[in-house]
Motif scaffolding. Structure first.
Motif, PDB file in Angstrom:
ATOM      1  N   LEU A  49       0.836  -1.211   0.000  1.00  0.00           N
ATOM      2  CA  LEU A  49       0.000   0.000   0.000  1.00  0.00           C
ATOM      3  C   LEU A  49       0.867   1.255   0.000  1.00  0.00           C
ATOM      4  CD1 LEU A  49      -2.887  -0.965   2.465  1.00  0.00           C
ATOM      5  CD2 LEU A  49      -3.170  -0.341   0.071  1.00  0.00           C
ATOM      6  N   GLN A  50       1.938   1.225   0.772  1.00  0.00           N
ATOM      7  CA  GLN A  50       2.858   2.369   0.845  1.00  0.00           C
ATOM      8  C   GLN A  50       3.494   2.632  -0.523  1.00  0.00           C
ATOM      9  OE1 GLN A  50       3.381   4.402   3.716  1.00  0.00           O
ATOM     10  NE2 GLN A  50       4.222   5.646   2.070  1.00  0.00           N
ATOM     11  N   THR A  51       3.912   1.539  -1.183  1.00  0.00           N
ATOM     12  CA  THR A  51       4.528   1.659  -2.518  1.00  0.00           C
ATOM     13  C   THR A  51       3.551   2.273  -3.517  1.00  0.00           C
ATOM     14  OG1 THR A  51       5.846  -0.318  -2.050  1.00  0.00           O
ATOM     15  CG2 THR A  51       5.708   0.359  -4.349  1.00  0.00           C
TER      16      THR A  51
ATOM     17  N   ILE B 254       1.212   6.984  -6.642  1.00  0.00           N
ATOM     18  CA  ILE B 254       0.039   7.829  -6.922  1.00  0.00           C
ATOM     19  C   ILE B 254       0.350   9.290  -6.607  1.00  0.00           C
ATOM     20  CG2 ILE B 254      -2.340   8.333  -6.201  1.00  0.00           C
ATOM     21  CD1 ILE B 254      -2.599   5.200  -5.750  1.00  0.00           C
ATOM     22  N   PHE B 255       0.969   9.542  -5.447  1.00  0.00           N
ATOM     23  CA  PHE B 255       1.300  10.921  -5.059  1.00  0.00           C
ATOM     24  C   PHE B 255       2.314  11.541  -6.015  1.00  0.00           C
ATOM     25  CE2 PHE B 255       0.212  10.211  -0.251  1.00  0.00           C
ATOM     26  CZ  PHE B 255      -1.135  10.185  -0.588  1.00  0.00           C
ATOM     27  N   ALA B 256       3.256  10.723  -6.512  1.00  0.00           N
ATOM     28  CA  ALA B 256       4.271  11.228  -7.454  1.00  0.00           C
ATOM     29  C   ALA B 256       3.618  11.702  -8.746  1.00  0.00           C
ATOM     30  CB  ALA B 256       5.301  10.139  -7.746  1.00  0.00           C
ATOM     31  N   ILE B 257       2.639  10.916  -9.251  1.00  0.00           N
ATOM     32  CA  ILE B 257       1.943  11.296 -10.489  1.00  0.00           C
ATOM     33  C   ILE B 257       1.054  12.515 -10.239  1.00  0.00           C
ATOM     34  CG2 ILE B 257       0.286  10.566 -12.267  1.00  0.00           C
ATOM     35  CD1 ILE B 257       1.252   7.646 -11.715  1.00  0.00           C
ATOM     36  N   ALA B 258       0.366  12.525  -9.073  1.00  0.00           N
ATOM     37  CA  ALA B 258      -0.568  13.615  -8.758  1.00  0.00           C
ATOM     38  C   ALA B 258       0.161  14.924  -8.463  1.00  0.00           C
ATOM     39  CB  ALA B 258      -1.430  13.223  -7.561  1.00  0.00           C
TER      40      ALA B 258
ATOM     41  N   HIS C 135      -3.292   2.489 -10.738  1.00  0.00           N
ATOM     42  CA  HIS C 135      -2.740   2.437  -9.379  1.00  0.00           C
ATOM     43  C   HIS C 135      -3.832   2.632  -8.322  1.00  0.00           C
ATOM     44  CE1 HIS C 135       1.175   2.028 -10.927  1.00  0.00           C
ATOM     45  NE2 HIS C 135       1.480   3.298 -11.120  1.00  0.00           N
ATOM     46  N   ILE C 136      -4.810   3.506  -8.620  1.00  0.00           N
ATOM     47  CA  ILE C 136      -5.900   3.750  -7.654  1.00  0.00           C
ATOM     48  C   ILE C 136      -6.779   2.502  -7.519  1.00  0.00           C
ATOM     49  CG2 ILE C 136      -8.017   5.095  -7.204  1.00  0.00           C
ATOM     50  CD1 ILE C 136      -6.500   7.545  -8.399  1.00  0.00           C
ATOM     51  N   ILE C 137      -7.043   1.816  -8.645  1.00  0.00           N
ATOM     52  CA  ILE C 137      -7.804   0.552  -8.600  1.00  0.00           C
ATOM     53  C   ILE C 137      -7.067  -0.446  -7.707  1.00  0.00           C
ATOM     54  CG2 ILE C 137      -8.540  -1.480  -9.936  1.00  0.00           C
ATOM     55  CD1 ILE C 137      -8.957   0.422 -12.339  1.00  0.00           C
ATOM     56  N   ASP C 138      -5.761  -0.617  -7.958  1.00  0.00           N
ATOM     57  CA  ASP C 138      -4.958  -1.565  -7.182  1.00  0.00           C
ATOM     58  C   ASP C 138      -4.947  -1.190  -5.699  1.00  0.00           C
ATOM     59  OD1 ASP C 138      -4.411  -2.898  -9.499  1.00  0.00           O
ATOM     60  OD2 ASP C 138      -2.408  -2.036  -9.790  1.00  0.00           O
ATOM     61  N   TYR C 139      -4.825   0.110  -5.422  1.00  0.00           N
ATOM     62  CA  TYR C 139      -4.783   0.594  -4.028  1.00  0.00           C
ATOM     63  C   TYR C 139      -6.097   0.284  -3.313  1.00  0.00           C
ATOM     64  CZ  TYR C 139      -4.029   3.664  -0.014  1.00  0.00           C
ATOM     65  OH  TYR C 139      -3.879   4.146   1.261  1.00  0.00           O
TER      66      TYR C 139
END
Length: 405
Positions: free
Chosen positions: A42-44, A49-53, A104-108
């Motif tokens: 989850l951390q990864t 996600i934060f890097a892209i956002a 990534h959001i789906i996976d998260y």
């Protein structure tokens, strides 16, 4: 429905009570390792996600995800009833083809759900005897299926590494083994029986692989390589058809365009004509009599089958098509549970039924009983129903739930 009540539901009550009282032994250490693994994953994902956002936000908040999409100029093309940008699962799946952040959001979200439902919840549910005593509910699912709660063991992903890790944590007592007995393609066999489709009946009667047959007849696979590639698509289509999947849904599952999905469905119905006729006939039958029944007489009523709202009406039609398949499968599994429980008692075996998950029954057996128990379970489960195609059960034995599959 007196027959269903008297011959299936009532005799099942003491069996379900036994299953709940027996429970399933859990390896607490294995669960702790699993929880640590999930937190790292989850951390990864969160970091990606934060890097892209370009900033931090609450990934679990649809509103904040919508705001991020706005900042990144990602047009979802849909809005919620309150006017917010829609970030539903379907929308994210569509976007994931072009936008990495959506994937990534789906996976998260899926991982976070596993964390909450299993990694964090299961250790708290272990009783003093080292076992989890969940509940199996008879009168919840409209199709007659048993539903599992506290915890829900029916929603563990089957083929993912994470799902396998969860199953690995369920173990037998020392000196025992786990036995998994699973009906092979039960719903598709019921579909063949109900629709009397010639191609499908022939495949099952000849013990052919139904997905390979569909790959050949619908997708035109001829070589071994094509068969391998197309079988995966054929499997998705075969199971999707039993749930009256439409072009949009199929395109999402298979990863093809809507036009291609439409053609696949047309080709499928041209091959399996009996299924097409069944799917046309069943909603009309539901309109006329108000209900649809399983092969054993279990009824499901459809009050919204004539609704003016297209979406509401379409959903009722899909549910009506699926009812005889799901309803009959649920009846067969319940009858099997009764037969196996009676036979174990009759033959004075110590083997215990400990869980039911869809078309699978799970047992814990002393090692000395494995041969006798597996033969008895297979015999009784396969005799639970007589269809126009063979009813077959696959048996596995292992040191934990995963290895028994």
């Amino acid at each position: 429905m007196e027959k269903v009540y008297a011959e299936i539901e009532l005799p099942l009550i003491p069996i379900l009570a036994d299953i709940e009282l027996t429970g399933m032994k859990v390896d607490g250490e294995s669960l702790t390792t699993f929880a640590d693994f999930i937190r790292k994953e989850l951390q990864t994902l969160q970091d990606k996600i934060f890097a892209i956002a370009g900033r931090e936000f609450n990934i679990g908040s649809p509103k904040q995800v919508g705001e991020i999409f706005g900042e990144l100029n990602i047009d979802t093309g849909r809005k919620t009833a309150t006017g917010q940008v829609s970030t539903s699962h379907d929308v994210l799946v569509e976007l994931s083809e072009n936008y990495e952040i959506a994937k990534h959001i789906i996976d998260y979200r899926e991982l976070d759900k596993l964390r909450a439902t299993y990694a964090d919840a299961l250790p708290k549910m272990i009783a003093e005897d080292g076992r989890i005593h969940g509940a199996l509910n008879q009168a919840v699912a409209a199709t007659g299926r048993l539903s599992s709660t506290e915890p829900n063991l029916q929603n563990i992903p089957v083929r993912t590494e994470l799902g396998q890790r969860i199953r690995k944590a369920f173990i037998p007592e020392k000196g025992n083994k786990m036995i998994s007995a699973d009906y092979s393609q039960l719903e598709l066999r019921i579909l063949a029986h109900i629709t009397q489709d010639a191609n499908m009946l022939q495949a099952f009667k000849n013990n052919e692989d139904i997905h390979s047959q569909t790959a050949r007849l619908v997708f035109g696979a001829t070589t071994e390589k094509e068969l391998k590639e197309k079988r995966r698509l054929a499997k998705i289509v075969n199971f999707g058809i039993a749930y009256a999947v439409e072009a949009f849904g199929l395109s999402q599952r298979v990863g093809i365009s809507r036009t291609e999905a439409k053609q696949v469905i047309a080709d499928y119905f041209a091959t399996y004509k009996g299924i097409r006729e069944y799917m046309d006939r069943t909603p009309e039958q539901a309109r006329q009599q108000g209900y649809i029944a399983s092969l054993f007489g279990r009824r499901r009523y459809f009050a919204s089958i004539n609704d003016r709202n297209f979406a509401v009406r379409s959903r009722a039609e899909r549910e009506a098509i699926n009812m005889p398949i799901q309803g009959t499968a649920s009846d067969i599994v319940k009858i099997a549970m009764i037969r196996v429980a009676d036979a174990l008692k009759r033959e004075k075996l110590e083997t215990k039924m400990i869980m039911q998950v869809h078309d699978e029954l799970l047992f814990e057996a002393p090692e000395s009983e494995i041969k006798a128990a597996t033969a008895l379970i297979k015999r009784e489960m396969e005799a639970a129903a007589t269809l126009d195609v063979p009813v077959t059960v696959e048996i596995g034995v292992g040191d934990n739930w995963m290895n028994a599959k």
